[in-house]
Design a protein around this motif. Structure first.
Motif, PDB file in Angstrom:
ATOM      1  N   PRO A 181       0.859  -1.135  -0.125  1.00  0.00           N
ATOM      2  CA  PRO A 181       0.015  -0.236  -0.105  1.00  0.00           C
ATOM      3  C   PRO A 181       0.738   1.157  -0.056  1.00  0.00           C
ATOM      4  O   PRO A 181       0.578   2.349  -0.544  1.00  0.00           O
ATOM      5  N   MET A 182       1.894   1.160   0.541  1.00  0.00           N
ATOM      6  CA  MET A 182       2.703   2.528   0.827  1.00  0.00           C
ATOM      7  C   MET A 182       3.466   2.523  -0.903  1.00  0.00           C
ATOM      8  O   MET A 182       3.586   3.897  -1.109  1.00  0.00           O
ATOM      9  N   ALA A 194       0.788   4.354  -2.816  1.00  0.00           N
ATOM     10  CA  ALA A 194       0.584   5.828  -2.505  1.00  0.00           C
ATOM     11  C   ALA A 194       1.757   6.649  -2.833  1.00  0.00           C
ATOM     12  O   ALA A 194       1.478   7.760  -3.259  1.00  0.00           O
ATOM     13  N   LEU A 214       1.080   7.289  -6.732  1.00  0.00           N
ATOM     14  CA  LEU A 214       0.098   8.166  -6.847  1.00  0.00           C
ATOM     15  C   LEU A 214       0.434   9.473  -6.589  1.00  0.00           C
ATOM     16  O   LEU A 214       0.274  10.385  -7.365  1.00  0.00           O
ATOM     17  N   SER A 215       1.262   9.727  -5.696  1.00  0.00           N
ATOM     18  CA  SER A 215       2.048  10.950  -5.357  1.00  0.00           C
ATOM     19  C   SER A 215       2.846  11.453  -6.288  1.00  0.00           C
ATOM     20  O   SER A 215       2.938  12.653  -6.746  1.00  0.00           O
TER      21      SER A 215
END
Length: 153
Positions: free
Chosen positions: A114-115, A118, A121-122
């Motif tokens: 999940p990191m 994230a 996407l960032s």
């Protein structure tokens, strides 16, 4: 002096880049791989362990230095007849054993994955802003905090 970090795995995707990032944070880095002799003894001195070796539950709790931090990047399917799919996902670290010794351990699944999403996407948001001439957002977290952890500041 910096913290001692051991990276298990030397791939161009995880092992080598993580080792370089840790060195930039002033960690003393050792890279181990499938042919490293006495990996357990090396891990016994590590303050930080990054496991990306591709072997299910390879790292045992008894190999770890008490209080270390373990980041498990591995994802492996192991047979499990109790599961509907016939398998379950585990990392490169035996989670239950490591959790009894380490101060923190990332779970598999649900930890690094999940990191990663994230951060991807960032990066997409920041690239979009850059293409529009806008200033990008700062990265989540601060590398300075990580550097402080590794230097003991």
């Amino acid at each position: 002096a910096g913290k001692r970090a051991v990276v298990l795995g030397r791939s161009n995707v995880v092992g080598a880049p993580v080792a370089a990032l840790l060195q930039q944070c002033d960690a003393t880095v050792t890279v181990c791989h499938s042919r490293t002799e006495d990996t357990a003894a090396i891990l016994g001195h590590a303050d930080v362990v990054i496991a990306a070796i591709g072997r299910a539950e390879y790292v045992r709790g008894s190999w770890l230095k008490p209080g270390c931090v373990v980041i498990d990047v591995g994802i492996n399917a192991v047979d499990d007849v109790t599961k509907k799919a016939g398998y379950r996902l585990v990392g490169d670290v035996n989670f239950d054993e490591a959790a009894a010794v380490a101060s923190a351990v990332t779970p598999v699944p649900g930890g690094v994955g999940p990191m990663t999403i994230a951060m991807l996407l960032s990066n997409v948001v920041n690239l979009t802003k850059a293409s529009l001439g806008e200033a990008p957002d700062p990265l989540p977290g601060r590398l300075g905090d990580a550097a402080d952890f590794f230097t003991g500041s």
